[in-house]
Structure formats: C-alpha cells, structure tokens
Design a protein around this motif. Structure first.
Motif, PDB file in Angstrom:
ATOM      1  N   ILE A 165     -10.968  34.856   0.798  1.00 53.15           N
ATOM      2  CA  ILE A 165     -11.910  34.625  -0.303  1.00 53.15           C
ATOM      3  C   ILE A 165     -12.742  33.368  -0.054  1.00 53.15           C
ATOM      4  O   ILE A 165     -12.343  32.488   0.708  1.00 53.15           O
ATOM      5  CB  ILE A 165     -11.188  34.480  -1.667  1.00 53.15           C
ATOM      6  CG1 ILE A 165     -10.230  33.280  -1.660  1.00 53.15           C
ATOM      7  CG2 ILE A 165     -10.418  35.753  -2.013  1.00 53.15           C
ATOM      8  CD1 ILE A 165      -9.635  32.966  -3.032  1.00 53.15           C
ATOM      9  N   CYS A 166     -13.911  33.338  -0.699  1.00 52.33           N
ATOM     10  CA  CYS A 166     -14.760  32.147  -0.644  1.00 52.33           C
ATOM     11  C   CYS A 166     -14.732  31.500  -2.031  1.00 52.33           C
ATOM     12  O   CYS A 166     -14.680  32.205  -3.042  1.00 52.33           O
ATOM     13  CB  CYS A 166     -16.203  32.500  -0.335  1.00 52.33           C
ATOM     14  SG  CYS A 166     -16.392  33.423   1.171  1.00 52.33           S
ATOM     15  N   GLU A 167     -14.776  30.181  -2.050  1.00 52.95           N
ATOM     16  CA  GLU A 167     -14.807  29.490  -3.339  1.00 52.95           C
ATOM     17  C   GLU A 167     -15.908  28.447  -3.319  1.00 52.95           C
ATOM     18  O   GLU A 167     -16.172  27.841  -2.277  1.00 52.95           O
ATOM     19  CB  GLU A 167     -13.466  28.810  -3.618  1.00 52.95           C
ATOM     20  CG  GLU A 167     -12.320  29.799  -3.740  1.00 52.95           C
ATOM     21  CD  GLU A 167     -11.016  29.167  -4.173  1.00 52.95           C
ATOM     22  OE1 GLU A 167     -10.302  29.802  -4.950  1.00 52.95           O
ATOM     23  OE2 GLU A 167     -10.708  28.055  -3.720  1.00 52.95           O
ATOM     24  N   SER A 168     -16.556  28.267  -4.453  1.00 60.74           N
ATOM     25  CA  SER A 168     -17.564  27.216  -4.544  1.00 60.74           C
ATOM     26  C   SER A 168     -17.466  26.561  -5.918  1.00 60.74           C
ATOM     27  O   SER A 168     -17.032  27.185  -6.888  1.00 60.74           O
ATOM     28  CB  SER A 168     -18.955  27.775  -4.298  1.00 60.74           C
ATOM     29  OG  SER A 168     -19.281  28.712  -5.289  1.00 60.74           O
ATOM     30  N   ALA A 169     -17.844  25.297  -5.956  1.00 65.85           N
ATOM     31  CA  ALA A 169     -17.785  24.552  -7.223  1.00 65.85           C
ATOM     32  C   ALA A 169     -19.068  23.775  -7.394  1.00 65.85           C
ATOM     33  O   ALA A 169     -19.622  23.249  -6.419  1.00 65.85           O
ATOM     34  CB  ALA A 169     -16.593  23.601  -7.213  1.00 65.85           C
TER      35      ALA A 169
END
Lengths: 315, 317
Positions: free
Chosen positions: A26-30
């Motif tokens: 998975i990719c995560e961004s904030a």
C-alpha cells in the motif's frame, strides 16, 4: 440539508509525506487540505493498483477520538491492502488540523468530511465513496455519504444517536473520574451543564464540549442527514445493540435502507477504557494486541460480502 | 508576544526506522529561528503525537512561534506510525525511537542543538536515550515513572521538616498562597501535608517492624540524571499531585537523590514543579492550560538560543 461552511477545494491540497509499504502493498500519504488557517489534516491509504472503491473515515470526537484512533488506522491499512482507497482526517480544531474547536458546528464538520471525500474521489478516478463514522462521527458520516451514489455504503461504529443521552453519560463519567482522582473541583452534573451554558463549553475528560455544538446535535437526526437515499448500512455495536441504535436501524429499514447489525464483544467501555499506562509489565509488553480488532474484522467481512454480492448481480 | 505557527509551517514526515517509518509532524519557526530543535516524545503507550485535546499540536505551534523547530512523532504502532506498538517496560524504554527522531531533527540544516520534552513514559524514554543525543541542552519530563511501580506505601525516608517548611515559607510560595490562585495552592499544601503524614506513618511502621521498604537509593532513573547534569544539560521535572509517582517524587524532593542533585547543581539547572491535578493523560483542561503556560515560560528564556543560530536576516550569529 445542512449548509456547508468553508468548503475547501483540492487546489489547496498539499501532501508532502509519502511512503510505500512493500509488505502490505500500500501507499500512504499525509498532508493538509484547505486554505491557510483552516487546514484539515488528512492521512490517505491507497492500494498499489487502481482503487475499486473509497472510504472516508469520519473520526470519533472528544474523548473517543484518541480511544478509537488505532482502529481507524488499522481499518485504513487493511482496506488499502484490499484495493480500497481510504482517507482519514482530523476535523478543524482537533488533532493536527488548524482552526478552533470551540467554534465548530455539525455543518462545519460535514464540510470537512465532504472536502476529504472530494479529494479522495479526485485521487481515485471517481469511484463511489462510502463513509465510516464512529460515535458522534455518525452525524458527519451520514451527511457525507448522502450525496454519494446509492451503492456507496455507510458504516457506523457504536453510533451516538441521542446527543442528550451522550452528554448524560459523559457527565456521569466525568463525575466518577473526579471522585476517583479527587480533582481540584468536583462539580455535580447540573453544575457542569450550568457551566456549559454560561461559559459556552464544558470540560469533558480533558476535551471541551461547546454548548452550541451540543444544542445542534440534539436537534439533528441522523436519518434526516441521509436525505432518504437508500444504501447499504452496517451498524456495529459493542455488546447487544442499544435501543437508540436499534431504533435508528429500524427507521432506516423502513426508509428502504439495507441495514445489517453486528455486535462485537471486547469487554471495554467507551467511557472507562483503561487510560494509556505509562509503563507496562513485562507480560503485557510481550504480547502486543492484534492490529485489527473485532470492529475492523467485522467491517472487512461485511464490505467483502457486499462486494461479492455486487459481483454476482447481473450487469 | 509570539506569533503562533500554523500548519502552513508544518510538514508531515515519515522518518525511516527499523525497515519501516515513524510518522511525525515538523513545525518550523514562524519567527527568527533559534537554531534549537524541540523533540516532543509523547506518552509512550500509544497516544498519537497530536495529544489529548490537541495538546501536542498547540504546544508545537506555540514553541515554533518562539523560534524553535519542533518535531512531534508517533512511536511505531502508535498514532499514524505503522508497526506494532511496543509498550515500554521500565528498564527497557523505547530508546532507539527517541534517538532516531532526535537525530532526524538535528540533521535539519538550521538546527544545531536540541531539547527533548517527554510526557509520562516518553520522559522515561527520553532520559534513557539522553546520553546518545548529541547537542542535548535541555530535558523536560512530565510525570515520568520514577520506579517500575509507584511505591506509595513504601516510602520510609524521613521528610526533613525544617527544609520542607523553609521551602513552603519561601517568599515566592507565600506570594502564591495569597495570590489569585490561593485556593489551588492551599489544596496543594494540604496534599503535601498528607504525603508527609504518609511518609511519617510509613517510617513509624518500619521502625516498629511492621513492614515498609525503603525507596531504593540510586534508582536507575536518578542515576541517569547525574551525568547529564554534569554535562550541563538543563532539566525541568513536573508532576501533578494526582500522578501515580507523585508521592515518590515528593519524597525524593524532600530528602532523596533529587534533592541532593538540586542542592548540588542549583535550581537554575534542575527545576521541579508540582501542579495540582493529573499530568498523566492530561484529563483536565485546566491542567493542560497550566502545563502549557508553564512550559511556554520555561522555553521562552533567552538562554535557549543556539550558538550557531541565525539572526533575523538569516545570517549565522
């Protein structure tokens, strides 16, 4: 229909932090959404491939915000690994977001959620966006899912339907805490309500509950927020379904919603969950709790069943 | 007056750690940078770094408004950080996590020195990590666990009444007793008297052979403080009167290693403060406000300016 306030546009989005988790795929961004001074903190979980659907996680509020945090995070990661895009966020005036909590309203919170839903839809090629709301977050989740297509689901974890009952429970919990800790002030429930009316807010276990927000919640009906557009709904409750939640579910069913009730047992209370301890015993530390608890697993199962059902339906 | 930073000055970051990442938020100064970074190590058992009622967020923005670079971060498995949460055990605190986050902060080009603010278990982590933190100038701990278990019933150290009375009757304290906050301070004095009475009772029962166990002299906690003080690190320890280790703290302050260290290094280098209420978990807004104001005034001191800090034109001073 609530009037949205300060709706943000995606041109205000900045997501400087990104990571790829090869193990979970998975990719995560904030980052932040919205104009300066009113930015909403958003944490997004995306699948490696194109998302089949999206979920906006509307956080629990006040004391439940931290208590439920890990569940929201775990759900986001689990769903992303099952090809769903998920956005979690902090309402303005809470968590890492900007703005003042004391001036919040249901319409402002709904506008936060709608901005996040728009961002998620833009990032996920227009897939249907469902919502999840926990406790008081149920109001926001209902309003946020209303404009979505009818296949977009609504998930409610221990929804608070009766705001007056919520306040009564909160004041009782506050009173017990005061007695237990022999705090500097031990006002009665009616003193606390008077304080809320006179000063505009009351301290509930370290969080201010604005009087105006409470009044608004008393007047708003979750079913009204759904604007009578039937869709699949999952209501997960701790232990047997409380009367309020059961009544809400029945009213939804009458209005044509496809409602599923699930109850989970984890022996905890929303008000008296053990506070986070500063140090643990060796035994406790050696056995970390599983990342996905019963709320998350139940929701994953239901969403999977919903997806299977759709696949079987004739095109 | 400080210009409190907004999220425009904030950047969410992923800090590489042990094959994965820790999530954090960097708040950059909204006025002339001091060249000093502040690492906020939240309670170590899972609290997201924004904290209860956004305490961590508002503190970070306030400190950034004073010219500090502030990093608040989530331990692995806590808040938004991936991984499995490792609950800290007293003698195995989460040292590597604090060291990694601190080094990340000090690698910023404008940051030359650091201060660590640790809440509850975060304070313990910070103290145990401190010897590995280059350029550490200050360490603030709120209600850190002083021993593996709070020893409310086992304190047999005698309270030196003369010294205690001297402290309570100091003009600074007397001013508090008659000031606008007199009710709160009066309650605090009552609690201290109760603690002293408990200590006296324990001593009596011990003398009569009815039980009681001395607070271990030279606990790992206080042993860790000594070399830091020798190295010039300033410390600030705060406790709430309802905190688990408050009685231990009071006993240490009365006639323990802490008292000896204060005598030796002076209250300019090691400060302590008791606040009425509970600092652990910050379950009261009044306590949150008092803590924030107290920390603000400690951090506002001009001494917190790095030798290599920049002037308003961005030049190295």
């Amino acid at each position: 229909m609530l009037e949205p306030t300060g709706v943000t546009t995606d041109s205000d989005a900045t997501f400087p932090a990104e990571r790829f988790d090869p193990k979970a795929g998975i990719c995560e961004s904030a980052g932040y959404l919205g104009p300066d001074g009113e930015r909403i903190f958003v944490y997004a979980h995306y699948p490696k491939h194109a998302a089949k659907a999206g979920i906006v996680v509307c956080p629990a509020l006040l004391r439940d915000f931290l208590g439920n945090y890990k569940r929201d995070v775990a759900l986001g990661r689990e769903l992303a690994s099952r090809d769903m895009a998920v956005c979690r966020f902090h309402h303005r005036g809470t968590g890492h977001s900007e703005g003042s909590w004391l001036t919040t309203s249901i319409s402002r919170m709904c506008s936060d959620a709608l901005a996040v839903a728009r961002h998620l839809r833009d990032q996920s090629a227009g897939v249907p966006i469902g919502t999840l709301g926990t406790r008081l977050g149920a109001f926001v989740a209902a309003a946020c899912v209303a404009p979505q297509p009818p296949q977009a689901p609504l998930v409610l974890w221990d929804p608070v339907v009766n705001a007056e009952g919520y306040l009564r429970q909160a004041l009782r919990a506050q009173g017990i805490k005061n007695l237990r800790e022999k705090t500097r002030e031990t006002p009665s429930g009616s003193d606390l309500i008077r304080t809320m009316v006179e000063t505009g807010s009351v301290d509930l276990l370290g969080y201010p509950l604005p009087h105006a927000l409470h009044e608004e919640m008393v007047d708003v009906d979750v079913l009204d927020l759904l604007e009578g557009r039937p869709r699949p709904v999952l209501i997960v409750t701790r232990g047997p379904t409380p009367k309020d939640a059961a009544d809400l579910g029945q009213a939804m069913e009458k209005a044509g919603f496809d409602v599923t009730f699930e109850s989970v047992e984890n022996g905890e209370s929303w008000w008296f969950e053990p506070e986070l301890l500063p140090v643990a015993s060796e035994a406790v530390a050696a056995a970390p709790p599983p990342s996905a608890g019963p709320y998350v697993l139940t929701t994953l199962r239901w969403l999977k069943a919903l997806e299977d059902l759709r696949r079987e339906e004739p095109q | 007056m400080t210009a409190e930073a907004k999220s425009a000055h904030e950047t969410p970051v992923f800090i590489p750690f042990s094959g994965s990442h820790m999530f954090g938020v960097l708040t950059e100064p909204s006025r002339t940078p001091r060249g000093v970074g502040v690492l906020v190590a939240s309670g170590a058992a899972g609290t997201p770094s924004c904290g209860r009622n956004s305490f961590g967020t508002s503190l970070a923005r306030e400190l950034a408004g004073m010219g500090f670079h502030v990093l608040r971060f989530d331990y692995p498995g806590a808040g938004d950080s991936p991984g499995i949460l490792a609950l800290p055990v007293f003698d195995k605190p989460l040292v590597n996590e604090v060291v990694t986050a601190y080094e990340w902060l000090l690698n910023l080009p404008e940051v030359h020195e650091g201060i660590v603010f640790g809440q509850c278990g975060g304070g313990l982590n910070a103290l145990f990590a401190a010897e590995l933190l280059p350029g550490l100038r200050g360490l603030v701990m709120t209600s850190p666990p002083l021993t593996p278990e709070p020893k409310r019933e086992s304190i047999v150290r005698g309270t030196p009444v003369k010294e205690l009375a001297g402290r309570w009757l100091h003009w600074k304290n007397v001013r508090r007793y008659i000031g606008p906050d007199r009710k709160r301070y009066a309650k605090l004095v009552v609690r201290r008297l109760q603690a002293a009475a408990q200590t006296g009772t324990s001593r009596l029962t011990s003398a009569l052979g009815l039980g009681g166990q001395a607070l271990a002299a030279g606990t790992p906690f206080f042993r860790r403080m000594e070399p830091l003080l020798q190295g010039g690190t300033r410390m600030f320890i705060l406790f709430g009167s309802n905190d688990a280790w408050y009685v231990d703290f009071e006993a240490e302050l009365a006639d323990g290693q802490l008292a000896r260290m204060i005598r030796r290094y002076g209250d300019g280098q090691i400060r302590t403060l008791s606040i009425e209420g509970r600092l652990q978990n910050l379950t009261e807004i009044a306590v949150q406000t008092e803590l924030r104001e107290t920390l603000s005034s400690w951090f506002a001191e001009d001494e917190w300016r790095s030798v290599g800090s920049l002037d308003s034109a961005g030049r190295q001073s």
